[in-house]
Motif scaffolding. Structure first.
Motif, PDB file in Angstrom:
ATOM      1  N   ASP A   1       0.828  -1.214   0.000  1.00 35.10           N
ATOM      2  CA  ASP A   1       0.000   0.000   0.000  1.00 35.10           C
ATOM      3  C   ASP A   1       0.854   1.253   0.000  1.00 35.10           C
ATOM      4  O   ASP A   1       0.441   2.294  -0.521  1.00 35.10           O
ATOM      5  CB  ASP A   1      -0.910   0.011   1.234  1.00 35.10           C
ATOM      6  CG  ASP A   1      -1.845  -1.181   1.273  1.00 35.10           C
ATOM      7  OD1 ASP A   1      -2.586  -1.368   0.294  1.00 35.10           O
ATOM      8  OD2 ASP A   1      -1.832  -1.924   2.276  1.00 35.10           O
ATOM      9  N   ALA A   2       2.032   1.172   0.623  1.00 34.12           N
ATOM     10  CA  ALA A   2       2.901   2.337   0.734  1.00 34.12           C
ATOM     11  C   ALA A   2       4.351   1.894   0.874  1.00 34.12           C
ATOM     12  O   ALA A   2       4.632   0.773   1.290  1.00 34.12           O
ATOM     13  CB  ALA A   2       2.499   3.185   1.947  1.00 34.12           C
ATOM     14  N   VAL A   3       5.256   2.793   0.507  1.00 29.08           N
ATOM     15  CA  VAL A   3       6.693   2.518   0.572  1.00 29.08           C
ATOM     16  C   VAL A   3       7.351   3.611   1.401  1.00 29.08           C
ATOM     17  O   VAL A   3       7.125   4.803   1.173  1.00 29.08           O
ATOM     18  CB  VAL A   3       7.319   2.481  -0.838  1.00 29.08           C
ATOM     19  CG1 VAL A   3       8.828   2.274  -0.742  1.00 29.08           C
ATOM     20  CG2 VAL A   3       6.674   1.391  -1.687  1.00 29.08           C
ATOM     21  N   LEU A   4       8.184   3.200   2.366  1.00 33.51           N
ATOM     22  CA  LEU A   4       8.927   4.149   3.202  1.00 33.51           C
ATOM     23  C   LEU A   4      10.373   4.213   2.738  1.00 33.51           C
ATOM     24  O   LEU A   4      11.037   3.196   2.576  1.00 33.51           O
ATOM     25  CB  LEU A   4       8.867   3.733   4.675  1.00 33.51           C
ATOM     26  CG  LEU A   4       9.640   4.616   5.660  1.00 33.51           C
ATOM     27  CD1 LEU A   4       9.077   6.040   5.674  1.00 33.51           C
ATOM     28  CD2 LEU A   4       9.609   4.020   7.067  1.00 33.51           C
ATOM     29  N   ILE A   5      10.841   5.440   2.534  1.00 32.61           N
ATOM     30  CA  ILE A   5      12.196   5.707   2.050  1.00 32.61           C
ATOM     31  C   ILE A   5      12.933   6.513   3.120  1.00 32.61           C
ATOM     32  O   ILE A   5      12.331   7.359   3.786  1.00 32.61           O
ATOM     33  CB  ILE A   5      12.137   6.460   0.708  1.00 32.61           C
ATOM     34  CG1 ILE A   5      11.478   5.554  -0.347  1.00 32.61           C
ATOM     35  CG2 ILE A   5      13.502   6.884   0.237  1.00 32.61           C
ATOM     36  CD1 ILE A   5      11.273   6.227  -1.680  1.00 32.61           C
ATOM     37  N   PRO A   6      14.236   6.300   3.336  1.00 29.50           N
ATOM     38  CA  PRO A   6      14.955   6.890   4.479  1.00 29.50           C
ATOM     39  C   PRO A   6      15.033   8.413   4.484  1.00 29.50           C
ATOM     40  O   PRO A   6      14.669   9.103   3.520  1.00 29.50           O
ATOM     41  CB  PRO A   6      16.354   6.273   4.358  1.00 29.50           C
ATOM     42  CG  PRO A   6      16.182   5.057   3.531  1.00 29.50           C
ATOM     43  CD  PRO A   6      15.079   5.367   2.581  1.00 29.50           C
ATOM     44  N   GLU A   7      15.565   8.904   5.579  1.00 29.53           N
ATOM     45  CA  GLU A   7      15.831  10.326   5.780  1.00 29.53           C
ATOM     46  C   GLU A   7      16.698  10.876   4.648  1.00 29.53           C
ATOM     47  O   GLU A   7      17.718  10.297   4.295  1.00 29.53           O
ATOM     48  CB  GLU A   7      16.548  10.508   7.121  1.00 29.53           C
ATOM     49  CG  GLU A   7      17.013  11.921   7.400  1.00 29.53           C
ATOM     50  CD  GLU A   7      17.929  12.001   8.611  1.00 29.53           C
ATOM     51  OE1 GLU A   7      18.023  13.087   9.200  1.00 29.53           O
ATOM     52  OE2 GLU A   7      18.561  10.965   8.955  1.00 29.53           O
ATOM     53  N   THR A   8      16.261  11.984   4.060  1.00 26.15           N
ATOM     54  CA  THR A   8      16.955  12.666   2.949  1.00 26.15           C
ATOM     55  C   THR A   8      17.422  11.691   1.876  1.00 26.15           C
ATOM     56  O   THR A   8      18.491  11.860   1.289  1.00 26.15           O
ATOM     57  CB  THR A   8      18.149  13.498   3.457  1.00 26.15           C
ATOM     58  OG1 THR A   8      19.102  12.647   4.105  1.00 26.15           O
ATOM     59  CG2 THR A   8      17.686  14.577   4.429  1.00 26.15           C
ATOM     60  N   ALA A   9      16.617  10.657   1.625  1.00 26.20           N
ATOM     61  CA  ALA A   9      16.991   9.659   0.619  1.00 26.20           C
ATOM     62  C   ALA A   9      17.112  10.291  -0.767  1.00 26.20           C
ATOM     63  O   ALA A   9      18.023   9.967  -1.540  1.00 26.20           O
ATOM     64  CB  ALA A   9      15.957   8.535   0.593  1.00 26.20           C
TER      65      ALA A   9
END
Length: 533
Positions: free
Chosen positions: A291-299
Motif C-alpha cells: 500500500d505504501a513505501v517508506l524511504i529513508p531520511e533525505t533519501a
C-alpha cells in the motif's frame, strides 16, 4: 581517594557496556551501586569534617560522579567517533579528527554533568534532613530522593538538544519485559526501576554501625529481591497481553534501504544512484502489492515544495504504480530548509509533510551560530541552514494518521507520545546513520523499540545503510536488515488506536516521586519536632 575514582570510573564503564555493541544489559542493575555507596559514604565523612571548615563540595567529591558519568556516557557514545574522517564534507583529516574529539568529549561531559548534579543534589538534601532512628526508614528516604532526583534530571536533560543515554535504554532491545514498564509512565519508569534497585543493593552495605545489622540487611535484601522480581512480573504481564489485530486495520508497507554512502550522497553520482535505486525499489515493492513505501531520511536530497521538484523518473513511477510513497527529502520554509518526510499520493501530489524536530547539533545546525558559524560551518553539506520542525505536528496519510520520527527524533519519547495522543496509529521512522559506527545503528534501533512499546504501536524503520526493520507493539523485531546493503522488504503492520497510560497522562511518575520525596522528610521532621517538644 584514587581508588574511589577508579571504582567510580570502572562502574560507569560497566553501565556503558550495557548498550550496543556489548549489550551486557544485566549490568545496569548493579553498575550504579558503587557510585551510590561512594556518595553516601562521602557524605558521612563530610559530616565529620565540617568542623575543619572545608569547602562544601570539595573537588574530590565532585570527581566521583564525574568519573562515573565519563565512564558511562563516554563508553555508550563512543560511536560518535564514526564521523571521522569528514573529508567528504571538505574538512581536512586533522581538523576532522579534532572536531570528532571535541564532539565526543563535549557530549560525554554533558552527560556526566547530569550525574554530577545528581550527586550534589542527593548529598545536599541529606545534609538538610535529620537521620531517623530506624535504619530502614533512612534507606527508604534516601532511595526515594535519589530515584526522584535522577528521573527529574533525565526529564530536564531530555528537554534540550543533546540527549541519548537515558538509563532506560540500557535494557533495549533485550529485556522486553522491563521495557513494557514504559507503557506506564514512559522511559522514566524504567530509569526509576534501575536507580531504585541499584540504590537498594547499595544500601545493603550502609549502616553497619547499627546494633541490629543482621536484621536490617536481611530486610533490605528481601526488599531488593521483591522489587526486582515485582518489576519484571508487572512488565511481563504487560508483555504477555495478546495483540488484537483486526484484518481491516492491516497495512502492507514496503521499505527501501538505499545504501548510498555519504561520501557521494550530495554530488551528482550520489543523486543519480539514489534516483535509480529508489525508483527501481519502489517499482519492485509496488508490484508486490504494498500500500505504501517508506524511504529513508533525505533519501532523495532535493527541495520538495511541489510535484515539479520531484525527480522525474521517481514521479513517473508513483503515477504508474499508485502506491503511496513516504519520502525523505528537504522542505523549504521562509528561505530556510527543513529535514522532512513527505507523503506522495498516487496522483503525484504531496499529501502531508513532517519536519524533523530534533536536529543534530553541529551536523544539522550550529549552536551559538553567531559565534561559531564561521568556524565550523563546513560541517553542514547544505548551502542553507536547517531549521527545527514544530513539536506539535501531525502527519496525516491516506491510511490514517501516523507517528513520525526522523533520525535523532527517536531519542525523545515525548515527540512520539504527543503524536500518539493526537491519533497516530503507527510509527514511521526514517534515518540516515551512514556516518556512524554499527553500534550507533543498533542503539538507534533500540530507541525505536522503546518508542513502539511505550505507544503500543507498530513501527516501520527505513534507514540508508541499516538497521532498517519492522517492530511490533511488544518490541519484537519482526525483520531486521543487514548493514551496508541495498535491501527491499515488504511486511504487514496493523494500525492501532489504543492508548497506554503514558500516552494518556505522560510522565506522571516523576512528579509523584518528587512529591513523595518532599513530603516524607517534611512529615518526619514535623513528627520529630513534635516528639522533642
Amino acid at each position: 581517594m584514587k581508588l574511589h575514582l577508579v571504582i567510580a570510573l570502572i562502574s560507569g564503564i560497566l553501565m556503558g557496556l550495557t548498550t550496543a555493541p556489548v549489550n551486557a544489559w544485566p549490568l545496569a542493575w548493579i553498575a550504579l551501586v558503587p557510585l551510590w555507596v561512594l556518595v553516601v559514604s562521602y557524605e558521612r565523612k563530610k559530616a565529620e569534617e565540617k568542623k575543619a571548615k572545608l569547602s562544601f563540595f570539595p573537588f574530590t567529591f565532585l570527581l566521583l560522579p564525574l568519573c562515573w558519568g565519563i565512564g558511562y556516557h563516554g563508553t555508550a557514545l563512543f560511536w560518535i567517533t564514526g564521523i571521522h574522517p569528514m573529508t567528504w564534507l571538505g574538512v581536512p583529516w586533522l581538523p576532522s579528527l579534532l572536531i570528532t574529539i571535541f564532539c565526543w568529549t563535549f557530549i560525554t561531559l554533558w552527560g556526566a554533568g547530569l550525574v554530577t548534579v545528581w550527586a550534589i543534589g542527593f548529598r545536599t538534601i541529606f545534609d538538610l534532613i535529620p537521620n531517623s532512628k530506624y535504619p530502614i526508614q533512612n534507606t527508604l528516604v534516601r532511595l526515594l530522593i535519589g530515584t526522584a532526583l535522577w528521573c527529574s534530571l533525565e526529564s530536564f536533560w531530555s528537554s534540550g538538544s543533546l540527549w541519548w543515554t537515558s538509563l532506560s535504554y540500557t535494557q533495549s532491545p533485550h529485556n522486553l519485559a522491563i521495557l513494557h514498564l514504559g507503557q506506564i509512565s514512559g522511559p522514566n519508569t524504567i530509569t526509576a526501576a534501575i536507580v531504585a534497585v541499584n540504590g537498594l543493593i547499595a544500601e545493603l552495605g550502609i549502616g553497619k554501625e547499627k546494633n541490629n545489622f543482621d536484621k536490617v540487611i536481611l530486610s533490605k535484601l528481601i526488599i531488593v529481591i521483591s522489587l526486582l522480581a515485582g518489576l519484571h512480573i508487572i512488565g511481563f504481564v504487560l508483555y504477555s497481553r495478546p495483540l488484537i489485530q483486526p484484518p481491516e486495520t492491516a497495512l502492507k508497507v514496503g521499505i527501501i534501504q538505499g545504501n548510498i554512502p555519504n561520501k557521494i550522497k550530495f554530488n551528482s553520482a550520489g543523486w543519480y544512484r539514489a534516483i535509480e535505486g529508489y525508483t527501481i525499489g519502489y517499482r519492485t515493492l509496488a508490484d508486490k502489492g504494498v500500500d505504501a513505501v517508506l524511504i529513508p531520511e533525505t533519501a532523495l536530497p532535493f527541495i520538495w515544495t511541489n510535484p515539479d521538484r520531484i525527480p522525474r523518473s521517481f514521479y513517473t513511477a508513483v503515477l504508474e504504480k499508485g502506491a503511496v510513497a513516504w519520502v525523505g527529502g528537504f522542505g523549504e520554509t521562509e528561505r530556510n530548509l527543513t529535514n522532512s518526510l513527505f507523503t506522495v499520493t498516487a496522483s503525484g501530489e504531496i499529501f502531508s509533510r513532517y519536519d524533523k524536530v530534533k536536529l543534530v547539533p553541529l551536523g544539522e545546525y550550529i549552536p551559538f551560530e553567531e559565534y561559531l558559524g564561521s568556524l565550523i560551518d563546513k560541517l553542514s553539506p547544505l548551502d542553507a541552514h536547517l531549521i527545527l520542525g514544530k513539536p506539535n505536528q501531525v502527519f496525516d496519510t491516506p491510511f490514517g494518521r501516523a507517528i513520525v520520527g526522523i533520525c535523532y527524533d527517536s531519542a525523545f519519547s515525548e515527540l512520539f507520545r504527543r503524536q500518539a495522543a493526537n491519533g497516530g496509529e503507527f510509527i514511521l521512522s526514517a534515518a540516515n546513520d551512514a556516518h556512524y559506527k554499527e553500534s550507533m545503528m543498533a542503539q538507534h534501533h533500540a530507541q525505536d523499540i522503546m518508542r513502539a512499546i511505550e505507544t503500543d504501536r507498530w513501527a516501520v524503520r527505513a534507514t540508508n545503510t541499516g538497521y532498517s526493520g519492522i517492530i511490533d507493539p511488544h518490541g519484537q523485531t519482526q525483520w531486521l536488515s543487514k548493514i551496508n546493503t541495498f535491501e527491499l522488504h515488504a511486511a504487514t503492520i496493523y494500525r492501532r488506536q489504543s492508548q497506554t497510560l503514558y500516552v494518556r497522562w505522560g510522565d506522571w511518575l516523576t512528579p509523584l516521586l518528587l512529591l513523595l520525596a518532599a513530603l516524607i522528610p517534611a512529615v518526619e521532621y514535623l513528627l520529630q519536632k513534635k516528639n522533642d517538644n
